[in-house]
Design a protein around this motif. Structure first.
Motif, short mmCIF file in Angstrom:
data_model
loop_
_atom_site.label_atom_id
_atom_site.label_comp_id
_atom_site.label_asym_id
_atom_site.label_seq_id
_atom_site.Cartn_x
_atom_site.Cartn_y
_atom_site.Cartn_z
N VAL A 129 -16.37 6.77 7.67
CA VAL A 129 -15.99 7.08 9.05
C VAL A 129 -14.75 7.99 9.10
O VAL A 129 -14.77 9.04 9.73
CB VAL A 129 -15.71 5.79 9.84
N ALA A 130 -13.69 7.55 8.44
CA ALA A 130 -12.43 8.30 8.50
C ALA A 130 -11.54 7.89 7.35
O ALA A 130 -11.66 6.78 6.83
CB ALA A 130 -11.72 8.05 9.83
N GLY A 131 -10.64 8.80 6.96
CA GLY A 131 -9.74 8.48 5.87
C GLY A 131 -8.42 9.20 5.99
O GLY A 131 -8.31 10.22 6.68
N ILE A 132 -7.43 8.67 5.29
CA ILE A 132 -6.09 9.27 5.32
C ILE A 132 -5.40 9.06 3.98
O ILE A 132 -5.49 7.99 3.39
CB ILE A 132 -5.25 8.66 6.48
N VAL A 133 -4.74 10.13 3.52
CA VAL A 133 -3.80 10.03 2.40
C VAL A 133 -2.46 10.44 3.00
O VAL A 133 -2.19 11.63 3.19
CB VAL A 133 -4.19 10.93 1.23
N TRP A 134 -1.66 9.46 3.31
CA TRP A 134 -0.53 9.66 4.21
C TRP A 134 0.51 10.62 3.67
O TRP A 134 1.00 11.49 4.38
CB TRP A 134 0.10 8.30 4.51
N ASN A 135 0.83 10.52 2.39
CA ASN A 135 1.93 11.34 1.88
C ASN A 135 1.54 12.81 1.78
O ASN A 135 2.42 13.69 1.73
CB ASN A 135 2.39 10.83 0.51
N ARG A 136 0.23 13.10 1.75
CA ARG A 136 -0.22 14.49 1.71
C ARG A 136 -0.55 15.02 3.11
O ARG A 136 -0.80 16.20 3.26
CB ARG A 136 -1.46 14.63 0.83
N GLY A 137 -0.59 14.12 4.05
CA GLY A 137 -0.99 14.54 5.39
C GLY A 137 -2.47 14.86 5.50
O GLY A 137 -2.90 15.56 6.42
N ASP A 138 -3.25 14.37 4.56
CA ASP A 138 -4.69 14.62 4.57
C ASP A 138 -5.38 13.58 5.45
O ASP A 138 -5.24 12.38 5.23
CB ASP A 138 -5.26 14.52 3.15
N LYS A 182 -8.26 3.20 -2.07
CA LYS A 182 -8.47 3.71 -3.43
C LYS A 182 -7.14 4.24 -3.95
O LYS A 182 -6.48 5.03 -3.28
CB LYS A 182 -9.51 4.82 -3.40
N VAL A 183 -6.78 3.79 -5.14
CA VAL A 183 -5.54 4.27 -5.73
C VAL A 183 -5.79 5.67 -6.31
O VAL A 183 -6.93 6.04 -6.58
CB VAL A 183 -5.01 3.31 -6.81
N PRO A 184 -4.73 6.46 -6.53
CA PRO A 184 -4.92 7.82 -7.04
C PRO A 184 -5.70 7.83 -8.34
O PRO A 184 -5.49 6.98 -9.22
CB PRO A 184 -3.48 8.31 -7.23
N ARG A 185 -6.61 8.75 -8.44
CA ARG A 185 -7.43 9.01 -9.64
C ARG A 185 -8.41 7.89 -9.93
O ARG A 185 -9.08 7.91 -10.96
CB ARG A 185 -6.55 9.28 -10.86
N ILE A 187 0.87 -1.17 0.00
CA ILE A 187 0.00 0.00 0.00
C ILE A 187 0.90 1.22 0.00
O ILE A 187 1.71 1.39 0.91
CB ILE A 187 -0.91 0.03 1.24
N PHE A 188 0.76 2.02 -1.01
CA PHE A 188 1.63 3.18 -1.11
C PHE A 188 1.04 4.36 -0.38
O PHE A 188 -0.18 4.47 -0.23
CB PHE A 188 1.88 3.52 -2.58
N SER A 189 1.92 5.22 0.06
CA SER A 189 1.48 6.34 0.88
C SER A 189 0.63 7.33 0.10
O SER A 189 0.03 8.21 0.70
CB SER A 189 2.70 7.04 1.48
N THR A 190 0.57 7.16 -1.21
CA THR A 190 -0.27 8.04 -2.03
C THR A 190 -1.72 7.56 -2.09
O THR A 190 -2.58 8.25 -2.61
CB THR A 190 0.27 8.12 -3.46
N TYR A 191 -1.95 6.38 -1.60
CA TYR A 191 -3.30 5.81 -1.67
C TYR A 191 -4.22 6.47 -0.65
O TYR A 191 -3.78 6.91 0.42
CB TYR A 191 -3.26 4.31 -1.42
N ASP A 192 -5.49 6.48 -0.96
CA ASP A 192 -6.53 6.96 -0.06
C ASP A 192 -7.00 5.74 0.75
O ASP A 192 -7.55 4.80 0.18
CB ASP A 192 -7.68 7.54 -0.87
#
Length: 118
Positions: free
Chosen positions: A47-56, A98-101, A27-32
């Motif tokens: 409930v909750a989500g994270i996109v790790w490399n963006r800090g979102d 979810k992968v990017p895009r 799982i890459f840090s760009t994934y949602d």
């Protein structure tokens, strides 16, 4: 990629649980990386989500200030720390990635039951 969710259980109101979602593939840090839940007779809800490399990091209003989502890049695991649990938090909790895009969630875990007694 396969997702394995765990950590659910029975807890009294006001208690805490930590859910884990381990990915068998990378799982890459760009994934949602998100958590959903579905209570009996209700639709599945975010409930909750994270996109790790963006800090979102984002939460449903109903869990803000009580739940914390995080990602361990080394262990390839997404966590959901749930504090101050309420009976209305009772549901099956699912992790999803979810992968990017991507227009949809590409991978889902099998769900873990959380039951909060009053």
């Amino acid at each position: 990629v396969q997702l394995q969710a765990s950590g659910g259980g029975l807890v009294q109101a006001g208690g805490s649980l930590r859910l884990s979602c381990v990915a068998s593939g990378r799982i890459f840090s760009t994934y949602d990386m998100d958590w959903f839940r579905q209570a009996p007779g209700k639709e599945r809800e975010f409930v909750a989500g994270i996109v790790w490399n963006r800090g979102d990091i984002y939460y449903a209003d109903s869990v803000k200030s009580r739940f914390t989502v995080s990602f361990d890049n080394v262990k390839n695991t997404v966590y959901l720390q749930m504090n101050s649990l309420r009976p209305e938090d009772t549901a099956v909790y699912y992790c999803a990635v979810k992968v990017p895009r991507s227009p949809k969630y590409d991978y889902w875990g099998q769900g873990t039951q959380v039951t909060v007694s009053s």
